[in-house]
Motif scaffolding. Structure first.
Motif, PDB file in Angstrom:
ATOM      1  N   SER A 590      39.058  50.691  41.403  1.00  0.00           N
ATOM      2  CA  SER A 590      39.930  51.080  42.505  1.00  0.00           C
ATOM      3  C   SER A 590      40.602  49.855  43.126  1.00  0.00           C
ATOM      4  CB  SER A 590      39.131  51.818  43.578  1.00  0.00           C
ATOM      5  OG  SER A 590      39.929  52.044  44.721  1.00  0.00           O
ATOM      6  N   ALA A 591      41.885  49.996  43.420  1.00  0.00           N
ATOM      7  CA  ALA A 591      42.614  48.948  44.138  1.00  0.00           C
ATOM      8  C   ALA A 591      42.312  48.987  45.622  1.00  0.00           C
ATOM      9  CB  ALA A 591      44.121  49.117  43.918  1.00  0.00           C
ATOM     10  N   LYS A 592      41.617  50.027  46.080  1.00  0.00           N
ATOM     11  CA  LYS A 592      41.279  50.138  47.495  1.00  0.00           C
ATOM     12  C   LYS A 592      40.099  49.249  47.875  1.00  0.00           C
ATOM     13  CE  LYS A 592      42.899  54.928  47.859  1.00  0.00           C
ATOM     14  NZ  LYS A 592      42.523  56.334  48.181  1.00  0.00           N
ATOM     15  N   ALA A 593      39.307  48.836  46.888  1.00  0.00           N
ATOM     16  CA  ALA A 593      38.096  48.054  47.153  1.00  0.00           C
ATOM     17  C   ALA A 593      38.398  46.571  47.019  1.00  0.00           C
ATOM     18  CB  ALA A 593      36.989  48.456  46.185  1.00  0.00           C
ATOM     19  N   ASN A 594      38.176  45.823  48.085  1.00  0.00           N
ATOM     20  CA  ASN A 594      38.425  44.380  48.035  1.00  0.00           C
ATOM     21  C   ASN A 594      37.657  43.711  46.908  1.00  0.00           C
ATOM     22  OD1 ASN A 594      40.161  44.457  50.194  1.00  0.00           O
ATOM     23  ND2 ASN A 594      38.696  43.668  51.691  1.00  0.00           N
ATOM     24  N   ASN A 595      36.409  44.119  46.706  1.00  0.00           N
ATOM     25  CA  ASN A 595      35.585  43.463  45.688  1.00  0.00           C
ATOM     26  C   ASN A 595      36.088  43.701  44.267  1.00  0.00           C
ATOM     27  OD1 ASN A 595      33.983  42.355  47.623  1.00  0.00           O
ATOM     28  ND2 ASN A 595      32.122  43.492  47.100  1.00  0.00           N
ATOM     29  N   SER A 596      36.979  44.681  44.076  1.00  0.00           N
ATOM     30  CA  SER A 596      37.573  44.862  42.754  1.00  0.00           C
ATOM     31  C   SER A 596      38.316  43.605  42.317  1.00  0.00           C
ATOM     32  CB  SER A 596      38.544  46.050  42.752  1.00  0.00           C
ATOM     33  OG  SER A 596      37.855  47.276  42.838  1.00  0.00           O
ATOM     34  N   PHE A 597      38.866  42.878  43.292  1.00  0.00           N
ATOM     35  CA  PHE A 597      39.622  41.677  42.949  1.00  0.00           C
ATOM     36  C   PHE A 597      38.692  40.572  42.453  1.00  0.00           C
ATOM     37  CE2 PHE A 597      42.412  44.121  45.608  1.00  0.00           C
ATOM     38  CZ  PHE A 597      43.672  43.907  45.071  1.00  0.00           C
ATOM     39  N   ILE A 598      37.461  40.534  42.948  1.00  0.00           N
ATOM     40  CA  ILE A 598      36.492  39.576  42.406  1.00  0.00           C
ATOM     41  C   ILE A 598      36.202  39.918  40.955  1.00  0.00           C
ATOM     42  CG2 ILE A 598      34.178  38.604  42.635  1.00  0.00           C
ATOM     43  CD1 ILE A 598      34.218  39.334  45.579  1.00  0.00           C
ATOM     44  N   ALA A 599      35.931  41.186  40.706  1.00  0.00           N
ATOM     45  CA  ALA A 599      35.628  41.618  39.330  1.00  0.00           C
ATOM     46  C   ALA A 599      36.794  41.317  38.402  1.00  0.00           C
ATOM     47  CB  ALA A 599      35.294  43.102  39.322  1.00  0.00           C
ATOM     48  N   VAL A 600      38.013  41.610  38.832  1.00  0.00           N
ATOM     49  CA  VAL A 600      39.195  41.363  37.998  1.00  0.00           C
ATOM     50  C   VAL A 600      39.353  39.874  37.728  1.00  0.00           C
ATOM     51  CG1 VAL A 600      41.717  41.438  37.992  1.00  0.00           C
ATOM     52  CG2 VAL A 600      40.408  43.475  38.623  1.00  0.00           C
ATOM     53  N   ASN A 601      39.167  39.040  38.733  1.00  0.00           N
ATOM     54  CA  ASN A 601      39.305  37.595  38.527  1.00  0.00           C
ATOM     55  C   ASN A 601      38.259  37.070  37.555  1.00  0.00           C
ATOM     56  OD1 ASN A 601      41.560  37.257  40.143  1.00  0.00           O
ATOM     57  ND2 ASN A 601      40.341  36.992  42.005  1.00  0.00           N
ATOM     58  N   ASP A 602      37.051  37.618  37.620  1.00  0.00           N
ATOM     59  CA  ASP A 602      36.014  37.210  36.666  1.00  0.00           C
ATOM     60  C   ASP A 602      36.379  37.648  35.242  1.00  0.00           C
ATOM     61  OD1 ASP A 602      34.645  36.100  38.753  1.00  0.00           O
ATOM     62  OD2 ASP A 602      33.176  37.721  38.930  1.00  0.00           O
ATOM     63  N   LEU A 603      36.956  38.835  35.115  1.00  0.00           N
ATOM     64  CA  LEU A 603      37.390  39.317  33.794  1.00  0.00           C
ATOM     65  C   LEU A 603      38.497  38.430  33.236  1.00  0.00           C
ATOM     66  CD1 LEU A 603      37.503  43.125  34.633  1.00  0.00           C
ATOM     67  CD2 LEU A 603      35.968  42.097  32.942  1.00  0.00           C
ATOM     68  N   LEU A 604      39.478  38.133  34.062  1.00  0.00           N
ATOM     69  CA  LEU A 604      40.596  37.306  33.611  1.00  0.00           C
ATOM     70  C   LEU A 604      40.126  35.907  33.225  1.00  0.00           C
ATOM     71  CD1 LEU A 604      43.321  38.328  36.242  1.00  0.00           C
ATOM     72  CD2 LEU A 604      43.202  39.028  33.840  1.00  0.00           C
ATOM     73  N   ALA A 605      39.193  35.360  34.005  1.00  0.00           N
ATOM     74  CA  ALA A 605      38.679  34.021  33.705  1.00  0.00           C
ATOM     75  C   ALA A 605      37.930  33.995  32.380  1.00  0.00           C
ATOM     76  CB  ALA A 605      37.768  33.548  34.835  1.00  0.00           C
ATOM     77  N   SER A 606      37.411  35.165  31.962  1.00  0.00           N
ATOM     78  CA  SER A 606      36.677  35.251  30.701  1.00  0.00           C
ATOM     79  C   SER A 606      37.558  35.705  29.541  1.00  0.00           C
ATOM     80  CB  SER A 606      35.497  36.222  30.857  1.00  0.00           C
ATOM     81  OG  SER A 606      34.592  35.744  31.824  1.00  0.00           O
ATOM     82  N   GLY A 607      38.843  35.856  29.795  1.00  0.00           N
ATOM     83  CA  GLY A 607      39.763  36.227  28.727  1.00  0.00           C
ATOM     84  C   GLY A 607      39.840  37.702  28.429  1.00  0.00           C
ATOM     85  N   VAL A 608      39.312  38.555  29.312  1.00  0.00           N
ATOM     86  CA  VAL A 608      39.362  40.005  29.120  1.00  0.00           C
ATOM     87  C   VAL A 608      40.701  40.527  29.636  1.00  0.00           C
ATOM     88  CG1 VAL A 608      38.311  42.209  29.752  1.00  0.00           C
ATOM     89  CG2 VAL A 608      36.867  40.220  29.301  1.00  0.00           C
ATOM     90  N   GLU A 609      41.329  41.418  28.910  1.00  0.00           N
ATOM     91  CA  GLU A 609      42.598  41.990  29.330  1.00  0.00           C
ATOM     92  C   GLU A 609      42.387  42.984  30.470  1.00  0.00           C
ATOM     93  OE1 GLU A 609      44.691  43.708  26.065  1.00  0.00           O
ATOM     94  OE2 GLU A 609      45.437  41.757  25.353  1.00  0.00           O
ATOM     95  N   VAL A 610      43.302  42.921  31.448  1.00  0.00           N
ATOM     96  CA  VAL A 610      43.275  43.833  32.588  1.00  0.00           C
ATOM     97  C   VAL A 610      44.694  44.343  32.810  1.00  0.00           C
ATOM     98  CG1 VAL A 610      42.750  44.101  35.040  1.00  0.00           C
ATOM     99  CG2 VAL A 610      41.386  42.523  33.647  1.00  0.00           C
ATOM    100  N   TYR A 611      44.811  45.623  33.149  1.00  0.00           N
ATOM    101  CA  TYR A 611      46.109  46.239  33.414  1.00  0.00           C
ATOM    102  C   TYR A 611      46.068  46.904  34.790  1.00  0.00           C
ATOM    103  CZ  TYR A 611      46.803  45.635  28.411  1.00  0.00           C
ATOM    104  OH  TYR A 611      46.929  45.100  27.150  1.00  0.00           O
TER     105      TYR A 611
END
Length: 942
Positions: A590-611
């Protein structure tokens, strides 16, 4: 001569006693100078070593390491009392806690505990490190208490347990090293400190005590609100008002209306003891009440948060420092009055005088604690008991809006009987006997069931951003609030709540604080005189964290119960999230949850694709515009399993890939503006970036002026006070708390790259070129001035035309909004506002408001993101003339060449408290690429 065995034992004891006393070095023996010597300061390294020596050598001292600082130093508290008391500290702490919490005690039991206990008195120093009296009075006070044997000191040691706490070790080390770097004493100066004296937030370390974000405030908060709960706390600051020596208690109005009356009169009593001692010792220059700007309205400061916990919080602001200074001639200060009964005359002032004043003030407070320990202990119980009783029954709090409502009820009653008045007396507020309004107007408001104070608050688990709600709860828990949790589903007032939901009842001792966290502040209309300019609040006028964090809660007016368990006091909550559904195709966050941005940043830092899903998912109302989609992979599963658990995220697993248009997310090269000396708003954002795992680089004006910005960065963030006004001073006048201006030749080489300022002639063209080449600039608060430098089709919405046809800002007599919480409407379908509700609360501090030019609307060259859709947007605080805001634009986006410019007038990252608006920054920190696929946006078998 022959000695008996008994005599030998006596001689041995005396000898050992003498040797023991000799193990206590004086400050001069340890530091090499007397505390208060001109041009001399001690480092924290030296101070810590001294504290450890005293603790090792004195039976009056126990050293407690209360935690680590942000820079990794030990933060120390010295507990000073008699040897006998130190052996019973656990018992005295237990008594202090029991009386402060006031639960399950009768008055008789409380009296007995008050008679058995000792007054717990907190004295701190150094929170603002350039205020060097604070740290050094702490050193001198400790020495006086461990070395003196006079009757007053012995009485203090017998009746008080003193908690002497260093509030900012990192700052003392920085400031002292900076001052002492100059070998010639007369050239030493505190001016132009190169960085903030708290790693992230500098002076704002004294604005963090209801959120407790920083390690130092967490350390202190635990001692104040969970462990010891002292009856008195004394917070040393600088500097006193010009023409005086110090400002102290009691303080000017308004005080916060949630206080127990004993809080207000308790401050008065301590203030009287302090000023009486200064007068008796022939120490002039103490001013109070209207003699200074300090009030007891604001919550969030080291002193002020204690007020909301029934702790008598004291503040003094004193002049002085290692470099001698002058007390200037201020003629009006020389007239004795109730504010300043004993004025000080103009003179040269030395550091030692300030140290002596401070030690005397400490002794005044400690002596009061010793003489009235039983009253202090009983009164904190009485205040707590009063709070429990108020929270256990129907109770109506008085506040300005209630008084206005009573007067309106009278004014609007066509059948009212107007009492006789005497115009000459009425102007002074005198009402003749038998006058006043009939009681029915009071009853209309103060007995209206809907206007009662709440009996409690329920925070359900099923809300869009439960993790942020838990952060709010943990802020309450850190400050000693009793929180309960439901062990099963339950129903209150006809509404069903799920198990795990949290309950905060108001029948507890710290009721003033919890009400202040949930309820709006109702600041009075405060003007210098009727029709005159406003009186600026000491800090914020309104702050309600539950609003600014967008916590979803229900306010319960009637008593209620359920399957609730009380959580241990001070025990933080860390619920675990889950991955729900079958994630064979991927995951939706969910984009409503602030902590989603932590999870997304960790994914991006590990080379995982996010849309991102710009239109959400058709047929799934829970998947909103801007939600994140992560294709299934082993690495994604591993990271998201951990993120769900650690970040309390509810992640949806999907068995089919969304067929909606998806845009790929890429991390941006983020730059954050800062300046020589350090910007507190920038420091807060830097801390936020670290907490939410956004990689970024801090840049300075010279970096901007060097050009080629687009080759280095994708987005540049400017916090408030970075961009000067058009035609205004081209510098950040609030960048540092130091005086003067740093010069290249006198600045150490490592700090020279930080020098400079944003200018219209050099910096603004580089920023324009950056955006034209595809870069993004995000501006917050006054830095939205950049819109005017860029000549965008917007103008200031808060102006009026004078009789001569000149446009000018609205005067304070017509419009004035200091720091308060306002509500704005948003277009939540825009990329910039993804994850936001259609309305949200913002922190507004005389913030910019815009009006779009007709051509901007016609051509769509400016896209409004947030605006005021009401003439009464005030949610908490003070907003005089708020109707001027209606239809004003609070935030917008404008294309500049191939890039984008974002303007957010409200303080969307304010002190890391405005968590409900963090996404307005976070959304701009990703590059969102072209669509990966297109379709109707359906996901099957979630």
């Amino acid at each position: 001569m022959r000695y008996s065995p008994y005599s030998l034992l006596i001689l041995l004891a005396v000898s050992l006693s003498t040797a023991f006393a000799q193990t206590l070095p004086s400050p001069k023996e340890h530091f090499g100078f007397t505390i208060g010597d001109d041009y001399q300061l001690a480092t924290y390294t030296q101070t810590e070593a001294y504290f450890r020596k005293l603790a090792a050598g004195s039976d009056r001292v126990k050293l407690v390491d209360i935690g680590m600082t942000e820079e990794g130093r030990h933060q120390l508290m010295l507990i000073v009392s008699s040897p006998e008391n130190l052996k019973k500290l656990d018992r005295y702490k237990e008594i202090s806690q029991k009386l402060a919490r006031a639960e399950n005690l009768t008055d008789e039991q409380a009296r007995a505990l008050a008679n058995e206990g000792k007054a717990i008195v907190w004295i701190d120093g150094g929170i603002h490190a350039t205020e060097t009296v604070g740290t050094h009075q702490l050193i001198e006070t400790i020495w006086q208490l461990v070395s003196r044997k006079d009757p007053e000191t012995m009485r203090i040691l017998d009746k008080d347990v003193i908690l002497l706490t260093h509030a900012n070790p990192d700052g003392q080390e920085l400031v002292t090293n900076w001052y002492m770097r100059e070998p010639k004493a007369e050239k030493r100066s505190l001016d132009n400190l190169p960085r903030l004296y708290q790693k992230y937030i500098g002076h704002d370390n004294n604005r963090d005590f209801f959120m407790l974000n920083m390690k130092e405030t967490q350390n202190i908060g635990r001692q104040l609100f969970v462990e010891w709960i002292p009856q008195i706390m004394y917070n040393h600051h600088q500097s006193g008002p010009a023409g005086s020596v110090l400002a102290g208690p009691p303080y000017r109005d308004p005080f916060n209306y949630v206080f127990d009356p004993l809080m207000v009169t308790g401050i008065d009593a301590l203030g009287a003891a302090m000023i009486n001692r200064m007068n008796a010792e022939n120490k002039p220059g103490f001013t109070r009440l209207g003699g200074s700007v300090f009030s007891t309205w604001y919550n969030g400061g080291l002193r002020t948060t204690t007020h909301f916990h029934n702790i008598i919080g004291l503040l003094t602001e004193i002049i002085g420092g290692p470099t001698p200074e002058d007390i200037p001639l201020v003629p009006k200060r020389l007239i004795p009055n109730g504010n300043t009964p004993f004025p000080v005359t103009p003179q040269k002032w030395h550091f030692k005088q300030s140290i002596d004043y401070s030690v005397s003030l400490n002794y005044a407070v400690l002596n009061y604690g010793a003489r009235y320990s039983d009253d202090l202990l009983f009164n904190i119980y009485r205040m707590g008991k009063n709070s429990i009783e108020r929270g256990s029954k129907d109770y109506w709090a008085l506040s300005p809006k209630r008084i206005d409502a009573i007067e309106d009820a009278f004014k609007n009653d066509p059948k009212k009987v107007v009492p006789p008045t005497n115009a000459a007396l009425a102007q002074y507020g005198f009402v003749p006997r038998g006058g006043g309004m009939p009681l029915k107007y009071y009853d209309t408001i103060m007995k209206a069931p809907v206007l009662r104070d709440p009996r409690g608050f329920i925070i359900p688990t099923n809300q869009p951003d439960f993790a942020t709600a838990v952060k709010f709860l943990n802020a309450l828990i850190r400050t000693g609030i009793q929180v309960q949790q439901a062990t099963a589903d339950f129903t209150v007032a006809g509404k069903k709540y799920p198990a795990g939901s949290y309950v905060v009842k108001t029948d507890q001792a710290f009721r003033p604080h919890l009400l202040d966290m949930f309820e709006p502040q109702d600041h009075p209309n405060d003007f210098q005189y009727p029709g005159g300019p406003p009186v600026r609040p000491y800090d914020a006028a309104g702050w309600t964290p539950a609003f600014l964090m967008n916590v979803k809660f229900d306010r319960i007016l009637d008593g209620f119960d359920g399957p609730f368990k009380k959580l241990p006091i001070g025990e933080l909550q860390s619920p675990e999230g889950h991955i729900n559904g079958a994630p064979s195709a991927g995951y939706v966050l969910s984009a409503k949850a602030n902590n989603s941005f932590i999870a997304v940043n960790d994914l991006l830092a590990s080379g995982v694709e996010v849309y991102r899903l710009p239109n959400g998912v058709g047929g799934k109302s829970t998947v909103e515009s801007g939600a994140f989609f992560v294709p299934a992979s082993a690495k994604a599963k591993s990271l998201l399993d951990k993120s769900a658990k650690d970040l309390d995220l509810e992640i949806t697993g999907v068995s089919k890939k969304p067929t909606a248009s998806m845009t790929k997310v890429s991390p941006m090269r983020i730059a954050l503006w800062d300046t020589y000396g350090g910007s507190m708003p920038s420091g807060w954002v830097r801390w936020l970036m670290e907490q939410y795992h956004f990689p970024m680089k801090v840049i300075y004006p010279k970096d901007i002026d060097a050009g080629d910005l687009r080759k280095k960065f994708d987005v540049i963030v400017f916090v408030t006070r970075a961009i000067p006004a058009v035609g205004g001073r081209e510098e950040d006048i609030f960048a540092a708390l130091s005086r003067g201006e740093a010069k290249e030749e006198t600045t150490p080489e490592e700090y020279r790259p930080r020098l400079g300022k944003i200018t219209a002639t050099k910096s603004i063209p580089e920023l324009k070129s950056f955006m034209e080449a595809g870069g993004t600039v995000v501006t917050i608060g006054s830095s939205t001035n950049l819109a005017y430098h860029l000549k965008l089709p917007v103008k200031n919405a808060l102006t009026e035309m004078t009789a001569s046809g000149q446009e000018r800002p609205l005067p304070g007599e017509k419009y004035y909004i200091p720091g308060s919480v306002l509500r704005v409407a948003l277009d939540s379908t825009q990329h910039a506002t993804w994850g936001m509700p259609n309305q949200t609360d913002v922190y507004f501090d005389a913030s910019p408001v815009f009006k779009l030019a007709p051509e901007a609307i016609a051509k769509g060259t400016v896209v409004p993101l947030a605006w005021f859709d009401s003439s009464k947007p005030l949610r908490s605080g003070w907003a005089w003339g708020q109707s001027y805001l209606q239809d004003g634009v609070a935030a917008f986006m404008a294309p500049v060449g191939s890039g984008k410019f974002y303007a957010f007038g409200p303080e969307i990252t304010f002190r890391a408290q405005a968590q409900g608006t963090f996404k307005l920054l976070f959304n701009q920190l990703y590059t969102v690429g072209s669509a990966a696929s297109s379709g109707n946006g359906h996901v099957a078998d979630e």
